[in-house]
Design a protein around this motif. Structure first.
Motif: not given
Length: 255
Positions: A148-159
């Motif tokens: 919820a606070l940081v990004g993730g390259e393969y989690q653009t749908h999840y974050t």
């Protein structure tokens, strides 16, 4: 051991395995009767109920896909039918099918949104309506994420879904405070569950991820048991709209 949830009824979604299962069994260990929601893992749900009952508490498993709004109504109704009330609701169900951003399939994006965010919205709404009807308050806890606070390259749908859960608890804390209902979230770091089993199958990546955590290890599902039980209990009677990082210190480590 002091039983912090004695006499309470706790509902947990996505509780046949992982964090949800740990929260459900932890609640039973602290004296609660527990109803769990699960999607497909019948064996896992049955064994979770068996563990709850082995602790001397009543258990109930209700199958349903949280992406369907009707599942929320059914889950709440079955729990009330069985136990007579709801004191605590833990929204845990979630998916994270890792995928790159530029070619994200529409169906992957939409399914993640429906399960993680839309499902949570309707589950929390149904639980809150029952708590308001009962008239004696309650506690709602959402399992959000450090994502919820940081990004993730393969989690653009999840974050975005986890940021949405974090925000949902802040807004429902305001909407439901007058009814004595507390709404909080826990933000786990990397916890070893089925959701990331494939992603962390690479030993080198797993060691790298653990090396970023100040406490020196990745999390286990039962690391969430204490924080969730705390937020569900009267020890947190003046805590609402809050978020609790449970990440071994990963978020604050800038190295």
């Amino acid at each position: 051991m002091t039983k912090l949830l004695e006499g309470k009824t706790v509902l947990v979604t996505g509780a046949s395995a992982g964090i949800g299962r740990a929260a459900a069994i932890g609640a039973a260990r602290h004296g609660a009767d527990v109803a769990i929601n699960f999607a497909r893992d019948t064996d896992g749900a049955d064994s979770a109920v068996a563990e709850i009952e082995a602790l001397g508490q009543r258990g109930l498993a209700v199958q349903g896909d949280v992406a369907d709004p009707e599942t929320a109504k059914h889950f709440i109704a079955r729990a009330v039918e069985e136990f007579g009330k709801i004191d605590v609701f833990v929204n845990n169900a979630g998916i994270c099918p890792f995928h790159a951003f530029l070619d994200m399939p529409v169906e992957t994006f939409e399914r993640t949104m429906r399960v993680n965010l839309h499902g949570a919205y309707f589950m929390v709404q149904a639980a809150a309506n029952q708590m308001v009807k009962q008239g004696h308050g309650g506690a709602i806890i959402a399992v959000s994420s450090i994502s919820a606070l940081v990004g993730g390259e393969y989690q653009t749908h999840y974050t975005p879904t986890k940021a949405g859960l974090h925000s949902l608890m802040q807004s429902t804390a305001i909407a439901l405070g007058r009814h004595g209902i507390r709404c909080n979230s826990v933000l786990p770091g990397t916890i070893l569950t089925d959701i990331n089993k494939e992603d962390l199958a690479d030993e080198a990546k797993r060691a790298y991820m653990a090396g970023r955590v100040p406490l020196g290890r990745l999390g286990q599902p039962d690391d969430l048991e204490g924080p969730i039980v705390f937020l569900a209990s009267d020890l947190a009677k003046y805590v609402t709209g809050a978020s609790l990082l449970v990440d071994g210190g990963a978020f604050v480590n800038l190295q």
